[in-house]
Design an enzyme around this catalytic site. Structure first.
Site, short mmCIF file in Angstrom:
data_model
loop_
_atom_site.label_atom_id
_atom_site.label_comp_id
_atom_site.label_asym_id
_atom_site.label_seq_id
_atom_site.Cartn_x
_atom_site.Cartn_y
_atom_site.Cartn_z
N CYS A 1 0.88 -1.17 0.00
CA CYS A 1 0.00 0.00 0.00
C CYS A 1 0.91 1.21 0.00
O CYS A 1 1.53 1.52 1.01
CB CYS A 1 -0.91 0.02 1.23
SG CYS A 1 -1.84 1.56 1.36
N CYS B 1 -0.47 4.35 2.45
CA CYS B 1 -0.41 4.27 3.92
C CYS B 1 0.00 2.86 4.29
O CYS B 1 1.16 2.49 4.09
CB CYS B 1 -1.72 4.69 4.56
SG CYS B 1 -3.20 4.07 3.77
N SER B 2 -0.91 2.04 4.83
CA SER B 2 -0.51 0.68 5.17
C SER B 2 -1.72 -0.23 5.14
O SER B 2 -1.89 -1.08 6.00
CB SER B 2 0.17 0.65 6.54
OG SER B 2 -0.70 1.19 7.50
N CYS B 3 -2.60 -0.07 4.15
CA CYS B 3 -3.80 -0.91 4.03
C CYS B 3 -3.38 -2.37 3.92
O CYS B 3 -2.47 -2.72 3.18
CB CYS B 3 -4.62 -0.50 2.81
SG CYS B 3 -5.30 1.15 2.98
#
Lengths: 94, 222
Positions: B122, B125-127
């Site tokens: 991702c 962000c950090s999905c």
């Protein structure tokens, strides 16, 4: 809501001059890819991020790019690809 | 706040970048965000909207999910072709059997084959598919992984010890919006007749993110 694009359609990612919370990374803007699938309609994240309802919903697609079209100096084989989700208002037909 | 660009007139978020540069350094944790979180939490507790125990319970629940659940799902897909077809076409329906609810996101399962190796990142962000894999590893959230996975995926894979032959396509999935991604690794050779419980022992977290393959049969004493 009817999708404007279908799998296999060639599309170009727009350079929208839009501040704030957008989900279209810089590295795909202006690049040409192919619709991989129609994901469906989702609340508009650009509005959700600032406390609105996200209406009207936006059609979301998965778009496939050749890595060589994203990065001029891509070091891997020409067959390598990247897939990413793009909302309809960021796409133009090619 | 980064030294290299000014964010003072826009929202600031510790994991976002706006300059589009492919290689990014991690910023220091934002003190502002930490203070904001503590203030809102303490106010909600003080006003009786939530309790401290609710907060603890929610964290406990998030952290109790582990990649073992994803491994069970992959093992079943390897063993049961009907389940695999459902998982690929209607993951919501398939995941009900495991008590998993991905809403408001959807799980997109991408299958590794002899022709294609899939890898997930991702960049924004950090999905991450938390309901099936739990909390993401620290490196998944770092800017170097997030920027390099799309820019030079084969070099990143190599650093994880994963060599993909040139004739196999590497397909990177940027998990930037409403879908979450689970890689269905290839079933290792020499596992014919294994039951799902034994198969699941071959399925690692990293193989479901796509930075490695599943373990070999010999890795668990075949």
């Amino acid at each position: 809501m009817n999708p404007r694009f279908q799998p296999g359609d060639r599309v170009k990612v727009l350079h929208r001059d839009q501040p704030g919370h957008v989900r279209t990374p810089m590295y795909v803007r202006g690049k040409t890819g192919v619709i991989e699938r129609v994901v469906g309609s989702f609340p508009n994240p650009e509005l959700l991020a600032v406390g609105h309802s996200g209406l009207p919903y936006k059609m979301l697609y998965r778009v496939n790019f050749r890595q060589g079209d994203l990065w001029e100096d891509y070091g891997g084989p020409a067959e390598d690809t990247l897939e990413i989700e793009i909302y309809e208002h960021w796409l133009a037909p090619v | 706040m980064s030294e290299t660009h000014d964010h003072s007139n826009e929202h600031d978020h510790a994991t976002h970048t706006h300059d589009g540069k492919p290689i990014q350094e991690d910023p220091l944790p934002s003190l502002e965000a930490q203070i904001l979180e503590a203030s809102v939490r303490e106010l909600l507790i003080e006003k009786g909207v939530i309790s401290a125990d609710d907060v603890r319970r929610a964290i406990d629940q998030v952290e109790s999910r582990t990649p073992a659940l994803g491994a069970k799902i992959v093992a079943r897909a390897w063993d049961d072709s009907e389940f695999k077809a459902l998982l690929m076409s209607d993951s919501d329906e398939a995941l009900m059997a495991f008590g998993v609810d991905m809403r408001p996101t959807e799980l997109c399962v991408v299958e590794n084959t002899d022709e294609v190796h899939n890898m997930v990142v991702c960049t924004l962000c950090s999905c991450y598919p938390r309901p099936v894999l739990g909390v993401p590893p620290a490196w998944y959230k770092r800017r170097d992984y997030r920027s390099r996975a799309v820019r030079e995926p084969r070099a990143v894979l190599q650093e994880f010890g994963t060599q993909i032959p040139d004739q196999k396509q590497v397909r990177v999935h940027d998990s930037n919006a409403d879908l979450r991604y689970l890689v269905l690794p290839q079933r290792p050779a020499g596992t014919e007749g294994w039951d799902q419980e034994k198969l699941a022992r071959l399925v690692t977290r990293d193989s479901m993110i796509g930075v490695s393959d599943a373990l070999a049969a010999s890795d668990i004493g075949g």
